[in-house]
Write a protein that holds these residues in place. Structure first.
Motif, PDB file in Angstrom:
ATOM      1  N   PHE A  72      42.223  29.192  41.006  1.00 52.48           N
ATOM      2  CA  PHE A  72      43.118  30.063  41.707  1.00 52.48           C
ATOM      3  C   PHE A  72      43.945  29.270  42.776  1.00 52.48           C
ATOM      4  O   PHE A  72      45.093  29.427  42.838  1.00 52.48           O
ATOM      5  N   TYR A  73      43.130  28.567  43.661  1.00 49.22           N
ATOM      6  CA  TYR A  73      43.826  27.719  44.643  1.00 49.22           C
ATOM      7  C   TYR A  73      44.715  26.836  44.068  1.00 49.22           C
ATOM      8  O   TYR A  73      45.803  26.457  44.429  1.00 49.22           O
ATOM      9  N   GLN A  74      44.474  26.135  43.066  1.00 47.35           N
ATOM     10  CA  GLN A  74      45.349  25.104  42.401  1.00 47.35           C
ATOM     11  C   GLN A  74      46.571  25.397  41.799  1.00 47.35           C
ATOM     12  O   GLN A  74      47.389  24.657  41.695  1.00 47.35           O
ATOM     13  N   LYS A  75      46.529  26.814  41.267  1.00 48.31           N
ATOM     14  CA  LYS A  75      47.814  27.353  40.347  1.00 48.31           C
ATOM     15  C   LYS A  75      48.353  28.428  41.124  1.00 48.31           C
ATOM     16  O   LYS A  75      49.375  28.578  40.586  1.00 48.31           O
ATOM     17  N   ILE A  79      40.837  37.653  42.993  1.00 48.50           N
ATOM     18  CA  ILE A  79      41.980  36.906  42.700  1.00 48.50           C
ATOM     19  C   ILE A  79      43.231  37.619  42.201  1.00 48.50           C
ATOM     20  O   ILE A  79      44.363  37.418  42.740  1.00 48.50           O
ATOM     21  N   ASP A  80      43.234  38.456  41.354  1.00 47.88           N
ATOM     22  CA  ASP A  80      44.120  39.470  41.048  1.00 47.88           C
ATOM     23  C   ASP A  80      44.943  40.053  42.507  1.00 47.88           C
ATOM     24  O   ASP A  80      45.886  40.205  42.474  1.00 47.88           O
ATOM     25  N   LEU A  81      44.018  40.634  43.137  1.00 44.45           N
ATOM     26  CA  LEU A  81      44.482  41.147  44.349  1.00 44.45           C
ATOM     27  C   LEU A  81      44.982  40.322  45.464  1.00 44.45           C
ATOM     28  O   LEU A  81      45.926  40.767  45.935  1.00 44.45           O
ATOM     29  N   ALA A  82      44.378  39.195  45.500  1.00 43.36           N
ATOM     30  CA  ALA A  82      45.160  38.109  46.262  1.00 43.36           C
ATOM     31  C   ALA A  82      46.676  37.533  45.744  1.00 43.36           C
ATOM     32  O   ALA A  82      47.586  37.428  46.677  1.00 43.36           O
ATOM     33  N   ASN A  83      46.714  37.527  44.495  1.00 46.36           N
ATOM     34  CA  ASN A  83      48.012  37.107  43.862  1.00 46.36           C
ATOM     35  C   ASN A  83      48.942  38.166  44.068  1.00 46.36           C
ATOM     36  O   ASN A  83      50.206  37.915  44.515  1.00 46.36           O
ATOM     37  N   GLU A  84      48.375  39.434  44.203  1.00 44.77           N
ATOM     38  CA  GLU A  84      49.580  40.559  44.671  1.00 44.77           C
ATOM     39  C   GLU A  84      49.878  40.593  46.066  1.00 44.77           C
ATOM     40  O   GLU A  84      51.034  40.879  46.374  1.00 44.77           O
ATOM     41  N   VAL A  85      49.033  40.254  46.902  1.00 48.23           N
ATOM     42  CA  VAL A  85      49.201  40.006  48.265  1.00 48.23           C
ATOM     43  C   VAL A  85      50.260  39.115  48.567  1.00 48.23           C
ATOM     44  O   VAL A  85      51.165  39.497  49.474  1.00 48.23           O
ATOM     45  N   LEU A  86      50.062  37.915  47.979  1.00 45.61           N
ATOM     46  CA  LEU A  86      51.199  36.899  48.440  1.00 45.61           C
ATOM     47  C   LEU A  86      52.600  37.175  48.091  1.00 45.61           C
ATOM     48  O   LEU A  86      53.232  36.306  48.724  1.00 45.61           O
ATOM     49  N   GLU A  87      52.738  37.808  47.158  1.00 50.68           N
ATOM     50  CA  GLU A  87      54.202  38.403  46.921  1.00 50.68           C
ATOM     51  C   GLU A  87      54.732  38.922  48.263  1.00 50.68           C
ATOM     52  O   GLU A  87      56.024  39.162  48.467  1.00 50.68           O
TER      53      GLU A  87
END
Length: 225
Positions: free
Chosen positions: A91-94, A55-63
């Motif tokens: 994670f999906y909701q937020k 999840i942390d890696l995915a949030n990083e990628v989204l940027e």
């Protein structure tokens, strides 16, 4: 890049492209680790990592992505874990994700799959089966097709077969998807020959080295973001 237990992890991204519009429709996120001795990124020995790290890696990628439609892969154990499910749905909701796809290859039983499918679908998360026609046996996949949203045909796994046989299998699985109104991705597209094959059958979603190898999101060309 995030360090976990002394190892650097990152999500590389590989776009799924709608060839009818020449547009990226989904970014598949692919786990990699940095080998300090070899000085390069490589596949991890195990994909069974904490979901919090993913999840942390995915949030990083989204940027680094314009398209907020992403796909992540879960192991069988992860997919069947309700705690993992709760964390992913939270994670999906937020997060900034528009559409989230969970890709899996195998499940232990239909009963367990059905229970988890209902939980993920309740939250609007897309479920997909990877590697149909190669790593997945026909009898294992068929019972699941009415309960998923998308399938991927991995032609790179059957390159040893003749083009005629690849085309036959590709067409078969595309027809299964069309019959059930599923999204379908032709994976392993490496050249114009594959593009012509896709267009001949009416397939629009393609993924492979023809567009981009898995790459760090920051290095992705603007045209594929």
């Amino acid at each position: 890049m995030i360090s976990y237990e002394g190892t650097e992890y990152a999500y590389f991204t590989q776009p799924i492209v709608d060839i009818s519009k020449n547009k990226t429709v989904v970014h598949e996120l692919l786990l990699r680790i940095f080998d300090k001795k070899e000085g390069r990124w490589k596949l991890p020995a195990s994909f069974q990592v904490p979901v919090g790290l993913q999840i942390d890696l995915a949030n990083e990628v989204l940027e680094n992505l314009n398209s907020k439609n992403i796909s992540i892969n879960l192991t069988q154990k992860q997919f069947e874990d309700e705690v993992v499910c709760d964390k992913i749905t939270d994670f999906y909701q937020k997060s900034a994700v528009n559409n989230l796809t969970i890709e899996m290859v195998k499940v232990s039983s239909y009963a367990i799959f059905k229970r988890m499918q209902e939980k993920y679908h309740k939250e609007g998360i897309i479920l997909g089966i990877d590697d149909v026609g190669s790593d997945n046996k026909l009898q294992d996949v068929m019972p699941l097709l009415d309960d998923v949203d998308t399938i991927k045909f991995a032609s790179q796994n059957i390159r040893h077969l003749s083009q005629i046989k690849v085309l036959k299998q590709l067409n078969y699985w595309f027809e299964q998807a069309e019959k059930r109104h599923l999204l379908f991705t032709f994976e392993g597209v490496e050249g114009l020959k594959d593009i012509r094959m896709a267009k001949k059958l009416g397939i629009t979603r393609c993924q492979g080295y023809f567009f981009s190898k898995p790459i760090l999101p920051a290095d992705l060309p603007d045209s594929l973001r």
